[in-house]
Design a protein around this motif. Structure first.
Motif, PDB file in Angstrom:
ATOM      1  N   LEU B  13       0.769  -1.119   0.084  1.00 25.22           N
ATOM      2  CA  LEU B  13       0.014   0.116   0.019  1.00 25.22           C
ATOM      3  C   LEU B  13       0.706   1.330  -0.101  1.00 25.22           C
ATOM      4  O   LEU B  13       2.020   1.069   0.605  1.00 25.22           O
ATOM      5  CB  LEU B  13      -0.782   0.098   1.149  1.00 25.22           C
ATOM      6  CG  LEU B  13      -2.036  -1.053   1.476  1.00 25.22           C
ATOM      7  CD1 LEU B  13      -2.712  -0.636   2.757  1.00 25.22           C
ATOM      8  CD2 LEU B  13      -3.038  -0.696   0.130  1.00 25.22           C
ATOM      9  N   LYS B  14       0.355   2.209  -0.429  1.00 25.08           N
ATOM     10  CA  LYS B  14       0.773   3.598  -0.398  1.00 25.08           C
ATOM     11  C   LYS B  14       0.305   4.402   0.934  1.00 25.08           C
ATOM     12  O   LYS B  14      -0.749   4.010   1.318  1.00 25.08           O
ATOM     13  CB  LYS B  14       0.731   4.370  -1.497  1.00 25.08           C
ATOM     14  CG  LYS B  14       1.307   3.711  -2.849  1.00 25.08           C
ATOM     15  CD  LYS B  14       1.130   4.893  -3.916  1.00 25.08           C
ATOM     16  CE  LYS B  14       1.826   4.210  -5.227  1.00 25.08           C
ATOM     17  NZ  LYS B  14       1.641   5.156  -6.462  1.00 25.08           N
ATOM     18  N   THR B  15       1.063   5.071   1.405  1.00 27.75           N
ATOM     19  CA  THR B  15       0.599   5.962   2.736  1.00 27.75           C
ATOM     20  C   THR B  15      -0.617   6.549   2.341  1.00 27.75           C
ATOM     21  O   THR B  15      -0.710   7.366   1.340  1.00 27.75           O
ATOM     22  CB  THR B  15       1.674   6.876   3.129  1.00 27.75           C
ATOM     23  OG1 THR B  15       2.888   6.407   3.605  1.00 27.75           O
ATOM     24  CG2 THR B  15       1.192   7.631   4.278  1.00 27.75           C
ATOM     25  N   GLY B  16      -1.632   6.378   3.093  1.00 25.47           N
ATOM     26  CA  GLY B  16      -2.941   7.148   2.927  1.00 25.47           C
ATOM     27  C   GLY B  16      -4.010   6.267   2.399  1.00 25.47           C
ATOM     28  O   GLY B  16      -5.048   6.523   2.460  1.00 25.47           O
ATOM     29  N   GLN B  17      -3.803   5.052   1.703  1.00 24.79           N
ATOM     30  CA  GLN B  17      -4.378   4.228   0.993  1.00 24.79           C
ATOM     31  C   GLN B  17      -5.125   3.362   2.052  1.00 24.79           C
ATOM     32  O   GLN B  17      -4.800   3.350   3.279  1.00 24.79           O
ATOM     33  CB  GLN B  17      -3.725   3.330  -0.024  1.00 24.79           C
ATOM     34  CG  GLN B  17      -3.435   3.894  -1.106  1.00 24.79           C
ATOM     35  CD  GLN B  17      -2.893   3.048  -2.238  1.00 24.79           C
ATOM     36  OE1 GLN B  17      -2.132   2.109  -1.884  1.00 24.79           O
ATOM     37  NE2 GLN B  17      -3.200   3.197  -3.517  1.00 24.79           N
ATOM     38  N   SER B  18      -6.421   2.965   1.805  1.00 27.00           N
ATOM     39  CA  SER B  18      -7.208   2.041   2.624  1.00 27.00           C
ATOM     40  C   SER B  18      -7.241   0.688   2.218  1.00 27.00           C
ATOM     41  O   SER B  18      -6.839   0.344   1.045  1.00 27.00           O
ATOM     42  CB  SER B  18      -8.508   2.619   2.904  1.00 27.00           C
ATOM     43  OG  SER B  18      -9.346   2.631   1.587  1.00 27.00           O
ATOM     44  N   MET B  19      -7.428  -0.389   3.087  1.00 26.61           N
ATOM     45  CA  MET B  19      -7.823  -1.357   2.657  1.00 26.61           C
ATOM     46  C   MET B  19      -8.384  -2.345   3.661  1.00 26.61           C
ATOM     47  O   MET B  19      -8.388  -1.906   4.895  1.00 26.61           O
ATOM     48  CB  MET B  19      -6.343  -2.280   2.230  1.00 26.61           C
ATOM     49  CG  MET B  19      -5.613  -2.651   3.335  1.00 26.61           C
ATOM     50  SD  MET B  19      -4.303  -3.878   2.876  1.00 26.61           S
ATOM     51  CE  MET B  19      -5.278  -5.255   2.397  1.00 26.61           C
ATOM     52  N   THR B  20      -8.940  -3.744   3.230  1.00 30.29           N
ATOM     53  CA  THR B  20      -9.559  -4.420   4.240  1.00 30.29           C
ATOM     54  C   THR B  20      -8.812  -5.936   4.234  1.00 30.29           C
ATOM     55  O   THR B  20      -8.715  -6.400   3.256  1.00 30.29           O
ATOM     56  CB  THR B  20     -10.788  -4.654   4.027  1.00 30.29           C
ATOM     57  OG1 THR B  20     -11.584  -3.483   4.045  1.00 30.29           O
ATOM     58  CG2 THR B  20     -11.745  -5.376   5.075  1.00 30.29           C
ATOM     59  N   LEU B  21      -8.733  -6.299   5.369  1.00 27.56           N
ATOM     60  CA  LEU B  21      -8.047  -7.672   5.486  1.00 27.56           C
ATOM     61  C   LEU B  21      -9.041  -8.581   5.808  1.00 27.56           C
ATOM     62  O   LEU B  21      -9.745  -8.158   6.859  1.00 27.56           O
ATOM     63  CB  LEU B  21      -6.961  -8.011   6.541  1.00 27.56           C
ATOM     64  CG  LEU B  21      -5.529  -7.578   6.070  1.00 27.56           C
ATOM     65  CD1 LEU B  21      -5.500  -6.014   5.652  1.00 27.56           C
ATOM     66  CD2 LEU B  21      -4.501  -7.896   6.998  1.00 27.56           C
TER      67      LEU B  21
END
Lengths: 110, 112
Positions: B13-21
Motif C-alpha cells: 500500500l501507499k501511505t494514506g490508502q485504505s484496505m481491508t483484510l
C-alpha cells in the motif's frame, strides 16, 4: 498487568539432543492457561503444548514437555530428541487474550 | 475443512490508502482475533470479537477498525495506512470453552 518474558533470544541444540526453553510470566489471575507456539519459516503459528494453571501435572505431547512451576511463575519447554524440523521461533503465551513473549529462535544443528 | 484463512497473503500500500483484510473460519468458532507481528516482538492483539456483531479493542487498536457481521468472518480495516502499520497480520479463532487459538497463515502488509 500480565507479562511474559523469554530471556533467551536464541538457542541451539544438536540433533537428537535435548534443549530447554525458558519462560516466566506474571499475572494476577488465578485461572489461566499457558501455551507454547512454534513458528517455522513458513510463518504459520502452530500450537506445541498447553498447560492449565489448575493442573499440577506437567503437560506432555510426544517429544515436548513442560516444567510448570506455578509459585515461581515459570513455564519452560523441553524438547527431547531434537529434530531438524524443530528449528523455529518458539513463543510462550499467557491466557485468554494471549500475552506473548518475544520468542526464542531455536537452531538445530545436524 | 479449511480452518482459518486470510486474504490477501501479501499486499503493498501507499501511505494514506485504505484496505481491508479478510479472515474467515469454517469451524463455527465464537471468538476471533486480529494480531500484528513485528520484528523482535511477539504478537500484539489489535482487536477481537467474542461473537457475531461484537468487537472489542486489544492492546494496539489505533489506526484499525474491525467488523464481525457474520460469525465466520472477521474484517480488519485500515482507513489511512501509515508506514508504521507495515507488519505481518495474523487472524485467529477459538471456540467457547477452549482456550487454544487456531491461527491463519498471516498477511504480510507493506506500507510505503
Amino acid at each position: 498487568a500480565q507479562t511474559v518474558t523469554q530471556s533467551q533470544p536464541e538457542m541451539s541444540v544438536q540433533e537428537a539432543e535435548t534443549v530447554t526453553l525458558s519462560c516466566t510470566y506474571d499475572t494476577s489471575e488465578s485461572d489461566y492457561y499457558l501455551f507454547w507456539y512454534k513458528q517455522p519459516p513458513s510463518r504459520q503459528m502452530i500450537l506445541v503444548i498447553r498447560q492449565e494453571a489448575y493442573k499440577q501435572q506437567n503437560a506432555t505431547e510426544n517429544r515436548f514437555s513442560v516444567n510448570f512451576q506455578k509459585a515461581a511463575k515459570s513455564f519452560s519447554l523441553k524438547i527431547s530428541d531434537s529434530q531438524l524440523g524443530d528449528a523455529a521461533m518458539y513463543f510462550c503465551a499467557l491466557t485468554r487474550k494471549l500475552i506473548w513473549g518475544l520468542g526464542t529462535s531455536l537452531a538445530v544443528n545436524p | 475443512n479449511a480452518g482459518v484463512t486470510q486474504t490477501p497473503k501479501f499486499r503493498v500500500l501507499k501511505t494514506g490508502q485504505s484496505m481491508t483484510l479478510l479472515c474467515a473460519q469454517d469451524m463455527n468458532h465464537e471468538y476471533m482475533y486480529w494480531y500484528r507481528q513485528d520484528p523482535g516482538m511477539g504478537l500484539r492483539l489489535i482487536h477481537y470479537s467474542v461473537g457475531e456483531g461484537t468487537t472489542a479493542k486489544g492492546e494496539v487498536p489505533d489506526g484499525y477498525n474491525v467488523s464481525r457481521l457474520k460469525k465466520q468472518n472477521f474484517l480488519l480495516g485500515l482507513e489511512s495506512a501509515a508506514p508504521s502499520q507495515t507488519s505481518v497480520y495474523f487472524c485467529a479463532s477459538r471456540p467457547t470453552g477452549l482456550e487454544t487459538q487456531y491461527f491463519g497463515p498471516g498477511t504480510r502488509l507493506l506500507v510505503l
